[in-house]
Structure formats: C-alpha cells, structure tokens
Motif scaffolding. Structure first.
Motif, short mmCIF file in Angstrom:
data_model
loop_
_atom_site.label_atom_id
_atom_site.label_comp_id
_atom_site.label_asym_id
_atom_site.label_seq_id
_atom_site.Cartn_x
_atom_site.Cartn_y
_atom_site.Cartn_z
N PRO A 160 -9.42 2.76 -3.13
CA PRO A 160 -8.86 1.43 -2.93
C PRO A 160 -7.73 1.14 -3.92
N ALA A 161 -6.68 0.48 -3.45
CA ALA A 161 -5.59 0.07 -4.34
C ALA A 161 -6.10 -1.02 -5.28
N LEU A 162 -7.07 -1.80 -4.79
CA LEU A 162 -7.72 -2.81 -5.63
C LEU A 162 -9.20 -2.78 -5.30
N PRO B 287 -0.65 -0.30 -15.69
CA PRO B 287 0.39 0.71 -15.44
C PRO B 287 0.87 0.66 -13.99
N ASN B 288 1.93 1.39 -13.69
CA ASN B 288 2.43 1.48 -12.32
C ASN B 288 1.28 1.89 -11.39
N GLY B 289 1.20 1.20 -10.26
CA GLY B 289 0.18 1.56 -9.27
C GLY B 289 -1.20 1.00 -9.57
N ALA B 290 -1.31 0.12 -10.56
CA ALA B 290 -2.63 -0.40 -10.96
C ALA B 290 -3.22 -1.35 -9.93
N GLY B 291 -2.35 -2.01 -9.15
CA GLY B 291 -2.84 -2.94 -8.13
C GLY B 291 -2.38 -4.38 -8.34
N LYS B 292 -1.41 -4.60 -9.22
CA LYS B 292 -0.95 -5.96 -9.52
C LYS B 292 -0.27 -6.61 -8.31
N THR B 293 0.72 -5.88 -7.76
CA THR B 293 1.45 -6.44 -6.62
C THR B 293 0.52 -6.62 -5.42
N THR B 294 -0.38 -5.67 -5.25
CA THR B 294 -1.36 -5.76 -4.16
C THR B 294 -2.17 -7.06 -4.30
N THR B 295 -2.62 -7.35 -5.52
CA THR B 295 -3.38 -8.59 -5.75
C THR B 295 -2.53 -9.81 -5.42
N SER C 295 3.74 -8.14 -15.69
CA SER C 295 4.85 -7.62 -16.50
C SER C 295 4.44 -6.34 -17.19
N HIS C 296 5.47 -5.53 -17.53
CA HIS C 296 5.24 -4.34 -18.34
C HIS C 296 5.77 -4.54 -19.75
N ILE C 297 6.38 -5.70 -20.00
CA ILE C 297 7.01 -5.92 -21.31
C ILE C 297 6.00 -6.63 -22.21
N1 LIG Z 1 1.98 -0.54 1.71
C1 LIG Z 1 1.25 0.35 1.08
N2 LIG Z 1 0.66 1.38 1.75
C2 LIG Z 1 -0.11 2.29 1.12
N3 LIG Z 1 -0.38 2.25 -0.20
C3 LIG Z 1 0.19 1.27 -0.92
C4 LIG Z 1 1.02 0.26 -0.33
N4 LIG Z 1 1.43 -0.59 -1.30
C5 LIG Z 1 0.87 -0.14 -2.44
N5 LIG Z 1 0.14 0.96 -2.23
C6 LIG Z 1 -0.64 1.70 -3.23
O1 LIG Z 1 -1.51 0.80 -3.86
C7 LIG Z 1 -1.62 1.09 -5.25
C8 LIG Z 1 -1.30 -0.17 -6.05
O2 LIG Z 1 0.06 -0.49 -5.85
P1 LIG Z 1 0.70 -1.83 -6.43
O3 LIG Z 1 2.08 -1.94 -5.88
O4 LIG Z 1 -0.24 -2.95 -6.19
O5 LIG Z 1 0.75 -1.49 -7.99
P2 LIG Z 1 1.40 -2.31 -9.19
O6 LIG Z 1 0.34 -2.50 -10.20
O7 LIG Z 1 2.09 -3.51 -8.69
O8 LIG Z 1 2.44 -1.25 -9.76
P3 LIG Z 1 3.91 -1.47 -10.41
O9 LIG Z 1 3.68 -1.74 -11.86
O10 LIG Z 1 4.59 -0.13 -10.20
O11 LIG Z 1 4.59 -2.57 -9.69
C9 LIG Z 1 -0.69 2.26 -5.52
O12 LIG Z 1 -1.46 3.44 -5.52
C10 LIG Z 1 0.25 2.25 -4.33
O13 LIG Z 1 0.67 3.56 -4.01
#
Ligand SMILES: Nc1ncnc2c1ncn2[C@@H]1O[C@H](COP(=O)(O)OP(=O)(O)OP(=O)(O)O)[C@@H](O)[C@H]1O
Ligand SMILES: [Mg+2]
Length: 322
Positions: free
Chosen positions: A26-28, A46-54, A198-200
C-alpha cells in the motif's frame, strides 16, 4: 462548534492498482492521525512515503481503499467544508495564457465570492505573496517560484480556516522561503490551521509546532516537535567562576570563553551519568552557573527515525524470507 481536530483519519489506506505479478504494497497503510486546530503541522517523509497520497485523499481527489477521514469535522466530499479550506497541490496546473490577476479571479469565482469581494480579495492575496507588481503579466512568463506564490495566493482567496499545502516551499529561493514562512505564521496567528508537507526540515523546525513522519506508507511518529526531539547537549554558562570551569573542562566536548568573564561549556548527553552530574552541579552553583538543554535538530531526528525503521523492516523481511 469548532472541532478540536481539523483533520482526523482512521486507518486510512491507499492501494494503487498494481500489475498482478507485482507485490502489493500500500502507498499508505492504516494512517490514523489527528491534526489539532490552531497548529502549524509539518507532514514529513522521504520521497514516496505517502504524503501526497494522503493529501489527495483528504482533498477527495482519489478514493481510499479502506479507512476514513474527516476534514473540519465533515466527510472529505462535503462541498460546504471545501469552501472553508485552501489547497495548494504538489504540481499545480496553470493556464499560461492567463494573467496572474485573471487566474485568481477565476479561482475566486469558484468560491462564489461576490464581485466586489472578489476584486478586493484578489488584490489582497497578490499583496500577501508580494506579486502585486506582476498582476497584469501572463503566467507563461513566470518562474517556478513566482508560480508557487500565485499557487499560494489562490489558496488564501477564501480566508480559509485550514490550509493544506503540498510542498509549498519547493522551488522558492531563500527570500521566497522566508516570505512563505512569514505568510504561514501570519495566517496561523489570524486563526488558520496549517498542514503542509515539506523536505526542508530546518524550515519545518522553525515554523511548525507539530510534525508527523511517514516512511513507506507507515506513520512512524507524530507529536509536538519539542516532545519528539531528544536533548543532545547540555550547555553550562558560568559567570565569574574560573575555578568551576577548571573542574569541568575535561569532561566538556567544547569550552568557549564568551564576553567578559563568562564561559560556555558544552557536554554530550549521551555520555553515561553526564546529565545527572551536571544537573546536580547546576543546583549546587545556582548563583554562577546556568544550565541550558540543547535539543537535536529535526533533521537528525528525521534521519534517526527513518534509518531505525528501514533497519527494522529489513530485519523483518530477512526473517520472513528464511
Ligand atoms: N497514481 C499512482 N499510481 C500508482 N502508484 C502511485 C501513484 N501515485 C503515487 N504512487 C505510489 O505511491 C507511493 C507514495 O507516493 P506519494 O506521491 O504519496 O509520495 P510522497 O510522500 O508524496 O513523495 P514525494 O516526497 O516524492 O512527493 C509511491 O510508491 C508512489 O510510487
Ligand atoms: Mg509528494
């Protein structure tokens, strides 16, 4: 009645569609978090942690696989609730042919602001983000940082109770970052709760009172920054007490002579017994010695938390593979 928590999630989970031969991760994963009204909350990972997904689920842009969330006490799809929040997405889309003020007028119309209020408010938000001089210029000619300011301006149009910002500091130069931090703090002073990713980390430590850290879809910790950070150093300031300084010097990791007859000695709290010994010393020499606790930086805490979690996950995965 004002809700105590402006964001409240329970086991919020997102599993993006994956190809059948790939392992489903799961992304989250079961995010349960509460954001108190009035806070400046840093959402880290970190990148890919799930922030934007949330954030996308909170904005009802994507559907959770399971779990639930409320924003300002309402379900995420509630239209009336949306009128009370401001949102900056991670990659805002702008029509480059529009002038900055035109774009903001279009956004203000979406909030159904009456014409007169719209004109006032567009001028106000342009002023807040220091873009008044560029109001009549086309967005196509704007730099990354200028577009980011316009993105923040549109999020402020409706005087939101809650601002949700996905990486608002991205692409801003040090002046822009300073401006944005001041805008965030000013908005917060006037009653707006701020939730931003944020990452900063130095900036986050400067302006946030609370943070959460995500890693690979999992919430690792959340709380007040001051409660999360460990005390790293103890600093003793000694005035008019050269004999006391001489007695402590050997244990100190740093010893500085400040102005006049004041010395500053720094001790590493990870050394066994140091904290107790120095606290006792401080009590015994109250008139001459002042004790100050120095917390670790948020950046150090972030690395420690992520690395410990990654190690644990590797051990678990190694264990389950055997
Ligand atoms: N539309 C999508 N389809 C499939 N997987 C996705 C999709 N969007 C995000 N992911 C996956 O979900 C996980 C979380 O992504 P997300 O964009 O939420 O991370 P993030 O914490 O915002 O990262 P960043 O700091 O790079 O912005 C990642 O593994 C990403 O590859
Ligand atoms: Mg993101």
């Amino acid at each position: 009645m004002a809700n105590e928590f402006v964001i409240d999630t329970k086991d919020l989970t997102k599993q993006y569609g994956v190809l059948f031969w790939k392992k489903k991760v799961p992304a989250l994963d079961k995010l349960t978090i509460q954001i108190p009204r009035g806070s400046v909350f840093g959402f880290l990972g970190p990148n890919g942690a799930g922030k934007t997904t949330t954030i996308k689920m909170l904005m009802d842009l994507i559907q959770p696989t399971s779990g639930s969330a409320t924003v300002l006490g309402a379900p995420v799809w509630d239209i009336n609730m949306k009128k009370r929040i401001g949102f900056l997405p991670d990659t805002p889309a702008f029509n480059g042919l529009m002038k900055a003020s035109e774009f903001l007028h279009v956004c203000a119309k979406l909030f159904h602001l009456p014409r007169k209020v719209r004109y006032e408010r567009v001028a106000e938000v342009l002023e807040i983000v220091h873009m008044t001089d560029h109001a009549k210029e086309k967005l196509a000619g704007f730099s990354r940082g200028m577009l980011q300011r316009i993105g923040v301006a549109q999020a402020l149009l409706n005087k939101p109770e809650l601002l949700i910002l996905d990486e608002p500091l991205l692409g801003l130069d040090p002046y822009g970052r300073q401006d944005l931090k001041n805008i965030i703090l000013d908005q917060n002073k006037s009653g707006t709760t701020i939730f931003f990713s944020s990452h900063i980390l130095a900036d986050v430590q400067e302006i946030c009172d609370r943070v959460a850290i995500l890693n690979k879809g999992h919430l690792l910790c959340t709380g007040k920054i001051n409660d999360l950070l460990h005390t790293e150093n103890l600093v003793i300031r000694i005035k008019d007490g050269n004999d006391l300084v001489a007695g402590l010097m050997n244990d100190a990791k740093e010893c500085l002579k400040k102005d006049g007859n004041t010395w500053e000695l720094t001790f590493d709290c990870s050394q066994p017994g140091v904290t107790d010994k120095l606290k006792k010393f401080g009590e015994e020499h109250k008139e001459k010695a002042e004790l100050v606790e120095q917390a670790e930086s948020l950046e150090d805490f972030f690395f420690r938390t992520i690395e410990t979690n990654n190690k644990k996950r590797m051990e678990e995965e190694g264990g389950s593979a055997q």
